[in-house]
Write a protein that holds these residues in place. Structure first.
Motif, mmCIF file in Angstrom:
data_model
loop_
_atom_site.group_PDB
_atom_site.id
_atom_site.type_symbol
_atom_site.label_atom_id
_atom_site.label_comp_id
_atom_site.label_asym_id
_atom_site.label_seq_id
_atom_site.Cartn_x
_atom_site.Cartn_y
_atom_site.Cartn_z
ATOM 1 N N UNK A 45 0.841 -1.196 0.000
ATOM 2 C CA UNK A 45 0.000 0.000 0.000
ATOM 3 C C UNK A 45 0.874 1.243 0.000
ATOM 4 N N UNK A 46 0.329 2.290 -0.594
ATOM 5 C CA UNK A 46 1.007 3.579 -0.745
ATOM 6 C C UNK A 46 2.284 3.411 -1.573
ATOM 7 N N UNK A 47 2.058 3.120 -2.848
ATOM 8 C CA UNK A 47 3.152 2.864 -3.790
ATOM 9 C C UNK A 47 4.163 4.002 -3.828
ATOM 10 N N UNK A 48 3.701 5.221 -3.681
ATOM 11 C CA UNK A 48 4.572 6.391 -3.793
ATOM 12 C C UNK A 48 5.344 6.678 -2.509
ATOM 13 N N UNK A 49 4.995 6.014 -1.424
ATOM 14 C CA UNK A 49 5.677 6.260 -0.148
ATOM 15 C C UNK A 49 6.352 4.974 0.334
ATOM 16 N N UNK A 67 8.431 -5.210 -8.697
ATOM 17 C CA UNK A 67 7.250 -4.554 -8.150
ATOM 18 C C UNK A 67 6.029 -4.995 -8.957
ATOM 19 N N UNK A 68 5.061 -5.589 -8.266
ATOM 20 C CA UNK A 68 3.835 -6.058 -8.926
ATOM 21 C C UNK A 68 2.880 -4.865 -8.991
ATOM 22 N N UNK A 69 2.834 -4.235 -10.161
ATOM 23 C CA UNK A 69 2.110 -2.967 -10.327
ATOM 24 C C UNK A 69 0.636 -3.078 -9.955
ATOM 25 N N UNK A 70 0.000 -4.182 -10.319
ATOM 26 C CA UNK A 70 -1.422 -4.330 -10.018
ATOM 27 C C UNK A 70 -1.684 -4.904 -8.630
ATOM 28 N N UNK A 77 -4.627 8.119 -7.981
ATOM 29 C CA UNK A 77 -3.990 7.505 -9.144
ATOM 30 C C UNK A 77 -2.679 8.190 -9.499
ATOM 31 N N UNK A 78 -2.616 9.517 -9.394
ATOM 32 C CA UNK A 78 -1.375 10.220 -9.711
ATOM 33 C C UNK A 78 -0.240 9.743 -8.804
ATOM 34 N N UNK A 79 -0.501 9.596 -7.519
ATOM 35 C CA UNK A 79 0.525 9.112 -6.596
ATOM 36 C C UNK A 79 0.975 7.704 -6.970
ATOM 37 N N UNK A 80 0.025 6.847 -7.328
ATOM 38 C CA UNK A 80 0.344 5.475 -7.742
ATOM 39 C C UNK A 80 1.248 5.488 -8.973
ATOM 40 N N UNK A 81 0.853 6.276 -9.976
ATOM 41 C CA UNK A 81 1.648 6.349 -11.213
ATOM 42 C C UNK A 81 3.043 6.908 -10.948
ATOM 43 N N UNK A 84 5.219 4.288 -9.266
ATOM 44 C CA UNK A 84 5.713 3.289 -10.214
ATOM 45 C C UNK A 84 6.819 3.867 -11.086
ATOM 46 N N UNK A 85 6.632 5.100 -11.543
ATOM 47 C CA UNK A 85 7.665 5.740 -12.362
ATOM 48 C C UNK A 85 8.963 5.905 -11.583
ATOM 49 N N UNK A 86 8.853 6.323 -10.327
ATOM 50 C CA UNK A 86 10.050 6.505 -9.506
ATOM 51 C C UNK A 86 10.786 5.185 -9.323
ATOM 52 N N UNK A 87 10.043 4.133 -9.006
ATOM 53 C CA UNK A 87 10.688 2.842 -8.783
ATOM 54 C C UNK A 87 11.365 2.331 -10.048
#
Length: 121
Positions: A45-49, A67-70, A77-81, A84-87
């Protein structure tokens, strides 16, 4: 830090996590070392953090996170995207749950493949 998870994911000895990066949590590095694996499947949870900071720290220790994106989420959604981009920029590999499952299976035609295929459909 968020409380208990759904009953189907409960384990006998849960690992409490309050740091954003799991690797900052006392004892977590020892658990990973005990596994003896350098490639890790990461979900959360909290992909961006939390997920991103854990992935950052896994990479810093020379491990290879997938990282399992789904199977990661953020409230927005912006934080999720962005997470993922950062990782990806840090060097993590993004996969889907289906891709990860079939990569772990390695082949079709087994009873386990059939059982997982039915669940994925």
């Amino acid at each position: 830090g968020l409380g208990h998870t759904v009953p189907s994911l409960q384990v006998a000895e849960p690992f409490e996590k309050t740091h954003f990066s799991a690797l900052a949590e006392p004892g977590f590095e020892a658990i990973l070392t005990g596994l003896g694996r350098d490639q890790l499947i990461v979900v959360g949870m909290e992909a961006h953090i939390c997920v991103a900071q854990t992935v950052r720290d896994l990479l810093a220790t020379g491990r290879q996170p997938f990282v399992v994106a789904d199977a990661c989420l953020s409230r927005r959604e912006l934080d999720w995207r962005m997470g993922l981009e950062r990782m990806t920029a840090l060097g993590a590999s993004l996969v889907t749950a289906e891709a990860a499952a079939f990569e772990l299976l390695g082949r079709a035609g087994t009873p386990l493949f059939k059982a997982i295929s039915q669940r994925i459909k």
